[in-house]
Design an enzyme around this catalytic site. Structure first.
Site, PDB file in Angstrom:
ATOM      1  CG  ASP A   1      -0.487  -0.161   2.434  1.00 50.23           C
ATOM      2  OD1 ASP A   1       0.691  -0.221   2.623  1.00 50.23           O
ATOM      3  OD2 ASP A   1      -1.526  -0.044   3.448  1.00 50.23           O
TER       4      ASP A   1
ATOM      5  N   GLY B   1      -0.893  -6.732  13.582  1.00 47.43           N
ATOM      6  CA  GLY B   1      -1.228  -7.483  12.416  1.00 47.43           C
ATOM      7  C   GLY B   1      -2.695  -7.214  12.268  1.00 47.43           C
ATOM      8  CG  LEU B   2      -5.453  -9.245  14.088  1.00 43.36           C
ATOM      9  CD1 LEU B   2      -6.173  -9.933  15.386  1.00 43.36           C
ATOM     10  CD2 LEU B   2      -5.435 -10.052  12.909  1.00 43.36           C
ATOM     11  CB  SER B   3      -5.822  -3.020  11.450  1.00 41.24           C
ATOM     12  OG  SER B   3      -5.195  -3.148  10.497  1.00 41.24           O
ATOM     13  CB  SER B   4      -5.471  -2.739  17.441  1.00 37.71           C
ATOM     14  OG  SER B   4      -4.182  -3.007  17.658  1.00 37.71           O
ATOM     15  CB  SER B   5      -2.862   1.447  15.785  1.00 38.18           C
ATOM     16  OG  SER B   5      -2.329   1.164  14.417  1.00 38.18           O
TER      17      SER B   5
ATOM     18  CG  ASP C   1      -4.210  -1.264   8.479  1.00 33.60           C
ATOM     19  OD1 ASP C   1      -4.208  -2.109   7.412  1.00 33.60           O
ATOM     20  OD2 ASP C   1      -3.287  -1.239   9.083  1.00 33.60           O
TER      21      ASP C   1
HETATM   22  P1  NG1 Z   1      -0.668  -3.476  10.345  1.00 36.06           P
HETATM   23  O1  NG1 Z   1      -0.444  -4.742   9.964  1.00 36.06           O
HETATM   24  O2  NG1 Z   1      -2.020  -3.142  11.136  1.00 36.06           O
HETATM   25  O3  NG1 Z   1       0.762  -3.156  11.366  1.00 36.06           O
HETATM   26  C1  NG1 Z   1       0.768  -2.038   8.566  1.00 36.06           C
HETATM   27  C2  NG1 Z   1       0.149  -0.805   8.009  1.00 36.06           C
HETATM   28  C3  NG1 Z   1      -0.265  -0.861   6.700  1.00 36.06           C
HETATM   29  C4  NG1 Z   1       0.319  -1.848   5.912  1.00 36.06           C
HETATM   30  C5  NG1 Z   1       0.817  -3.191   6.481  1.00 36.06           C
HETATM   31  C6  NG1 Z   1       1.532  -4.222   5.487  1.00 36.06           C
HETATM   32  C7  NG1 Z   1      -0.402   1.046   9.305  1.00 36.06           C
HETATM   33  C8  NG1 Z   1      -1.479   1.707  10.270  1.00 36.06           C
HETATM   34  N1  NG1 Z   1      -0.660   0.052   8.822  1.00 36.06           N
HETATM   35  O4  NG1 Z   1      -0.426  -2.773   9.050  1.00 36.06           O
HETATM   36  O5  NG1 Z   1      -0.448   0.390   6.044  1.00 36.06           O
HETATM   37  O6  NG1 Z   1       1.424  -1.336   5.172  1.00 36.06           O
HETATM   38  O7  NG1 Z   1       1.617  -2.936   7.419  1.00 36.06           O
HETATM   39  O8  NG1 Z   1       0.781  -4.587   4.495  1.00 36.06           O
HETATM   40  O9  NG1 Z   1       0.549   1.730   9.161  1.00 36.06           O
END
Ligand code: NG1
Length: 405
Positions: free
Chosen positions: A40, A121-125, A168
């Protein structure tokens, strides 16, 4: 044993902490990414889906302190207390800073609860950022559109943590039940992809936290910078404009050989190549541009193929692409021993495919299992790393409602 998550009730937390009812309540889901990781921020597509597990935000207008918040995560609060902030506070403060100019006189009280594991990994932030923005939007009557909320959440998270992409926040805002979301960034766009129902997605925890707001931040940002430097180099060879910052989406026509021949450079050299930004990294750190572009460009092609496979309900092809993705992410540097253990266990137990989901460095892996094999695959993943595991269903995006006006 598949995990059962607690009932969540941010409104009760709001009442207990602030002594009054909340006026707005929001549910902002987490996500798993089916395929397309570390694409992304390169302007290249992703294929995530929102899950049932969510952050819940209950909010009301404040009374004196501009921002007050409490979270059931650790029972800690910000606003009226002194002392060091809890880890989650920087996301909320960053969100508040983004919206402050839209309504300078307003204040807010936020109570945060949820059943979305904050373990990476599940986008909690992003669920937290998007959830707080929907709460503020509803309470202050800002009338922000979903994509404006996505933009504000992205800006806030970039200031609070890492130079991430918009996957996310976008899926959390736009997902529809029963569908994955194909998201494009350059040019922007999205489409809902129906989820066939003859298989299950099983998510399993590796046991390793992946704190992108903390220790994993430099690793993540080094991937971002490497991708930009690789895009710049390839664009010079192709005679095209890579954009600012340079994006690999502009150089998808690059040959395998030119990608393979990209150099390894220092952070300082990469920053020079890409307009001066070093993303806070150690200037002597080395970045392998061939590995970077090799993963990202191949992963983008897998997203295209995976969308076709999903549309056709072709579980074998989808699984094969997931397995390829995991190998590619291993070379890229985002998998760990425990994530490898999880995916091997899932495949050995009969999953059609398995891969890390999200940024990696720990966190969660997902497996694609036929309905009959689901429990066996989940049990194998649980045994491999101690769990928890859950069956991820494709749910809708963030929702909010006013409790009283
Ligand atoms: P997660 O897995 O939620 O940390 C992060 C980035 C995404 C994307 C993925 C890898 C944020 C909030 N999230 O996601 O944009 O780059 O890593 O595909 O920066």
């Amino acid at each position: 044993m598949i995990a059962s998550f607690p009932v969540i009730d941010a409104t009760a937390l709001h009442r207990a902490h602030f002594g009054s009812s909340a006026d707005v309540i929001v549910r902002a889901p987490g996500r798993i990414n089916l395929i397309g990781d570390h694409t992304d921020y390169c302007g290249l597509p992703v294929l995530p889906m929102a899950v049932r597990q969510a952050v819940q935000v209950a909010a009301s207008n404040g009374d004196g302190y501009a921002l007050q918040a409490v979270s059931s995560l650790d029972g800690r609060s910000i606003g009226s207390d002194t002392g060091p902030d809890p880890g989650w506070a920087k996301y909320i403060r960053a969100v508040f800073a983004e919206v402050r100019a839209l309504a300078p006189e307003r204040s807010i009280r936020l109570a945060i609860d949820g059943d979305l594991p904050a373990t990476g990994g599940l986008s909690s932030s992003s669920a937290l950022a998007v959830g707080c923005l929907y709460a503020i939007n509803g309470l202050w009557g800002l009338d922000l559109a979903a994509m404006e909320i996505v933009g504000l959440a992205l800006a806030a998270e970039r200031k609070a943590a890492i130079a991430g992409g918009a996957m996310d926040q976008t899926v959390i805002a736009l997902a529809q039940p029963g569908h994955a979301l194909r998201i494009d960034f350059d040019p922007p766009g999205h489409r809902h992809v129906p989820m066939p129902d003859h298989f299950n997605w099983v998510a399993g925890y590796s046991g390793d936290k992946a704190p992108k707001g903390d220790t994993a931040a430099a690793a993540y940002n080094s991937f971002v910078l490497a991708s930009r430097a690789a895009a710049q180099k390839l664009s010079e060879q192709l005679g095209v404009d890579a954009g600012s910052p340079p994006l690999l989406s502009r150089v998808v026509a690059a040959s395998t050989e030119s990608v393979h021949n990209l150099p390894t450079v220092s952070v300082a050299e990469a920053a020079d190549l890409t307009g001066g930004q070093d993303l806070g990294l150690d200037p002597s750190r080395r970045l392998d541009l061939a590995v970077s572009a090799g993963h990202v460009l191949s992963e983008a092609r897998r997203v295209e193929d995976a969308e076709t496979a999903l549309q056709a309900g072709d579980i074998a092809e989808m699984g094969r692409l997931m397995n390829e993705s995991h190998v590619s992410l291993g070379r890229y540097g985002s998998t760990t021993t425990n994530l490898d253990r999880l995916v091997t266990a899932a495949r050995t137990a009969g999953a059609h495919g398995a891969r890390v989901t999200g940024a990696g460095f720990g966190g969660w892996a997902i497996a694609l299992a036929s309905r009959p094999a689901t429990q066996v695959v989940a049990a194998a993943m649980e045994a491999a790393c101690g769990g928890p595991t859950f069956i991820a269903t494709a749910e809708g995006g963030a929702e909010w409602s006013l409790r009283k006006v």
